[in-house]
Design a protein around this motif. Structure first.
Motif, PDB file in Angstrom:
ATOM      1  N   ALA A 143       9.410  -1.632 -11.616  1.00  0.00           N
ATOM      2  CA  ALA A 143       9.883  -2.603 -10.621  1.00  0.00           C
ATOM      3  C   ALA A 143       8.723  -3.184  -9.800  1.00  0.00           C
ATOM      4  O   ALA A 143       8.634  -4.398  -9.600  1.00  0.00           O
ATOM      5  N   LYS A 144       7.843  -2.324  -9.357  1.00  0.00           N
ATOM      6  CA  LYS A 144       6.712  -2.802  -8.556  1.00  0.00           C
ATOM      7  C   LYS A 144       5.796  -3.700  -9.383  1.00  0.00           C
ATOM      8  O   LYS A 144       5.315  -4.732  -8.897  1.00  0.00           O
ATOM      9  N   THR A 145       5.575  -3.335 -10.631  1.00  0.00           N
ATOM     10  CA  THR A 145       4.723  -4.145 -11.514  1.00  0.00           C
ATOM     11  C   THR A 145       5.307  -5.534 -11.717  1.00  0.00           C
ATOM     12  O   THR A 145       4.587  -6.549 -11.703  1.00  0.00           O
ATOM     13  N   TRP A 146       6.611  -5.611 -11.906  1.00  0.00           N
ATOM     14  CA  TRP A 146       7.260  -6.908 -12.078  1.00  0.00           C
ATOM     15  C   TRP A 146       7.134  -7.770 -10.828  1.00  0.00           C
ATOM     16  O   TRP A 146       6.908  -8.971 -10.907  1.00  0.00           O
ATOM     17  N   LEU A 147       7.269  -7.144  -9.671  1.00  0.00           N
ATOM     18  CA  LEU A 147       7.147  -7.898  -8.419  1.00  0.00           C
ATOM     19  C   LEU A 147       5.732  -8.434  -8.232  1.00  0.00           C
ATOM     20  O   LEU A 147       5.543  -9.586  -7.823  1.00  0.00           O
ATOM     21  N   VAL A 148       4.740  -7.627  -8.542  1.00  0.00           N
ATOM     22  CA  VAL A 148       3.348  -8.077  -8.434  1.00  0.00           C
ATOM     23  C   VAL A 148       3.108  -9.242  -9.392  1.00  0.00           C
ATOM     24  O   VAL A 148       2.430 -10.225  -9.045  1.00  0.00           O
ATOM     25  N   THR A 172       0.912  -1.275  -0.742  1.00  0.00           N
ATOM     26  CA  THR A 172      -0.223  -0.546  -0.158  1.00  0.00           C
ATOM     27  C   THR A 172      -1.375  -1.528   0.032  1.00  0.00           C
ATOM     28  O   THR A 172      -1.283  -2.707  -0.337  1.00  0.00           O
ATOM     29  N   SER A 173      -2.469  -1.034   0.567  1.00  0.00           N
ATOM     30  CA  SER A 173      -3.631  -1.889   0.790  1.00  0.00           C
ATOM     31  C   SER A 173      -4.170  -2.460  -0.528  1.00  0.00           C
ATOM     32  O   SER A 173      -4.847  -3.493  -0.528  1.00  0.00           O
ATOM     33  N   GLU A 174      -3.864  -1.825  -1.645  1.00  0.00           N
ATOM     34  CA  GLU A 174      -4.307  -2.323  -2.951  1.00  0.00           C
ATOM     35  C   GLU A 174      -3.670  -3.667  -3.302  1.00  0.00           C
ATOM     36  O   GLU A 174      -4.171  -4.387  -4.166  1.00  0.00           O
ATOM     37  N   HIS A 175      -2.562  -3.985  -2.628  1.00  0.00           N
ATOM     38  CA  HIS A 175      -1.868  -5.239  -2.928  1.00  0.00           C
ATOM     39  C   HIS A 175      -2.319  -6.392  -2.039  1.00  0.00           C
ATOM     40  O   HIS A 175      -1.838  -7.516  -2.188  1.00  0.00           O
ATOM     41  N   ALA A 176      -3.241  -6.141  -1.130  1.00  0.00           N
ATOM     42  CA  ALA A 176      -3.667  -7.175  -0.189  1.00  0.00           C
ATOM     43  C   ALA A 176      -4.259  -8.386  -0.915  1.00  0.00           C
ATOM     44  O   ALA A 176      -3.988  -9.538  -0.552  1.00  0.00           O
ATOM     45  N   ARG A 202      -0.716  -5.463   8.417  1.00  0.00           N
ATOM     46  CA  ARG A 202      -0.114  -4.118   8.442  1.00  0.00           C
ATOM     47  C   ARG A 202      -0.724  -3.218   7.375  1.00  0.00           C
ATOM     48  O   ARG A 202      -1.052  -2.060   7.640  1.00  0.00           O
ATOM     49  N   LEU A 203      -0.904  -3.776   6.164  1.00  0.00           N
ATOM     50  CA  LEU A 203      -1.408  -2.963   5.063  1.00  0.00           C
ATOM     51  C   LEU A 203      -2.843  -2.521   5.306  1.00  0.00           C
ATOM     52  O   LEU A 203      -3.199  -1.358   5.073  1.00  0.00           O
ATOM     53  N   VAL A 204      -3.692  -3.437   5.771  1.00  0.00           N
ATOM     54  CA  VAL A 204      -5.083  -3.106   6.023  1.00  0.00           C
ATOM     55  C   VAL A 204      -5.182  -2.147   7.208  1.00  0.00           C
ATOM     56  O   VAL A 204      -6.000  -1.221   7.224  1.00  0.00           O
ATOM     57  N   GLY A 205      -4.323  -2.366   8.194  1.00  0.00           N
ATOM     58  CA  GLY A 205      -4.360  -1.503   9.366  1.00  0.00           C
ATOM     59  C   GLY A 205      -3.929  -0.083   9.094  1.00  0.00           C
ATOM     60  O   GLY A 205      -4.302   0.835   9.825  1.00  0.00           O
ATOM     61  N   THR A 206      -3.118   0.102   8.020  1.00  0.00           N
ATOM     62  CA  THR A 206      -2.630   1.451   7.704  1.00  0.00           C
ATOM     63  C   THR A 206      -3.371   2.052   6.515  1.00  0.00           C
ATOM     64  O   THR A 206      -3.004   3.110   6.006  1.00  0.00           O
ATOM     65  N   ALA A 207      -4.400   1.336   6.044  1.00  0.00           N
ATOM     66  CA  ALA A 207      -5.115   1.834   4.841  1.00  0.00           C
ATOM     67  C   ALA A 207      -5.875   3.099   5.170  1.00  0.00           C
ATOM     68  O   ALA A 207      -6.339   3.304   6.285  1.00  0.00           O
TER      69      ALA A 207
END
Length: 207
Positions: A143-148, A172-176, A202-207
């Motif tokens: 599911a996540k792969t399809w969304l990306v 996650t920060s990997e998706h930034a 948010r993602l970078v701040g929580t990485a």
């Protein structure tokens, strides 16, 4: 003492065979009372022979609570036949039906994944938007792969925004990077830009 005449045994009354429970419930799917229809739909849970009648009811039902009951019962079957028949309604003009069907498909992890490639390639971008909604809750490892993939490749900003919204709870920060690239692909879409900026912060701040 006089003899007591015994009465001749009466022949048992002919009893017409009872209508099968499933058949009676399927007839109730057309009852004028929506509560009767709702209860019948729920009572048909697990009844394979009722699938066709339930699919027809899903098409014509106007009461949301009845429709939800019908779709809940159908989703339990989780077969390609049911998933394919429901997916057709992702293109419906009725927004309530579209949303309800997307929610039902998201609870069918055995059969819905086989539909995803075709849904991602649907010419109608509204269908692709609804597909993102399905993927948001579909318990499937891809599911996540399809969304990306939708975010990186889809040609319509509304679809990309829907996919971003669906991905964010598990991003996650990997998706930034893929999120920021979406902004570059659609520089004239302020809503998408805002969505991405908020998400990346948010993602970078929580990485």
């Amino acid at each position: 003492m006089g003899l007591v005449r015994k009465q001749a045994p009466q022949a048992p009354e002919e009893v017409s065979p009872e209508q099968p429970a499933a058949e009676a419930l399927m007839r109730q799917l057309d009852d004028p009372d929506p509560e009767v229809r709702r209860e019948a739909a729920l009572a048909l849970d697990g009844v394979t022979e009722a699938v066709h009648a339930l699919l027809i009811r899903a098409t014509v039902e106007t009461e949301s609570r009845v429709r939800d009951a019908v779709l809940t019962t159908l989703a339990v079957h989780d077969t390609e036949e049911v998933a394919g028949a429901l997916a057709v309604h992702l293109a419906s003009d009725d927004p309530g039906l579209r949303t309800a069907v997307a929610e039902a498909l998201a609870t069918m992890p055995r059969s819905t994944p086989s539909l995803i490639p075709d849904l991602l390639a649907a010419p109608d971008h509204d269908i692709r938007v609804m597909t993102a909604m399905v993927l948001a809750d579909l318990p499937h490892p891809e599911a996540k792969t399809w969304l990306v993939r939708m975010i990186a490749e889809d040609s319509h900003p509304n679809v990309v925004t829907a996919a971003i919204d669906a991905l964010l709870p598990v991003a996650t920060s990997e998706h930034a990077d893929v999120l920021e690239e979406a902004v570059h692909r659609f520089p004239g879409d302020p809503f998408l830009r805002f969505t991405v900026q908020t998400a990346v912060s948010r993602l970078v701040g929580t990485a």
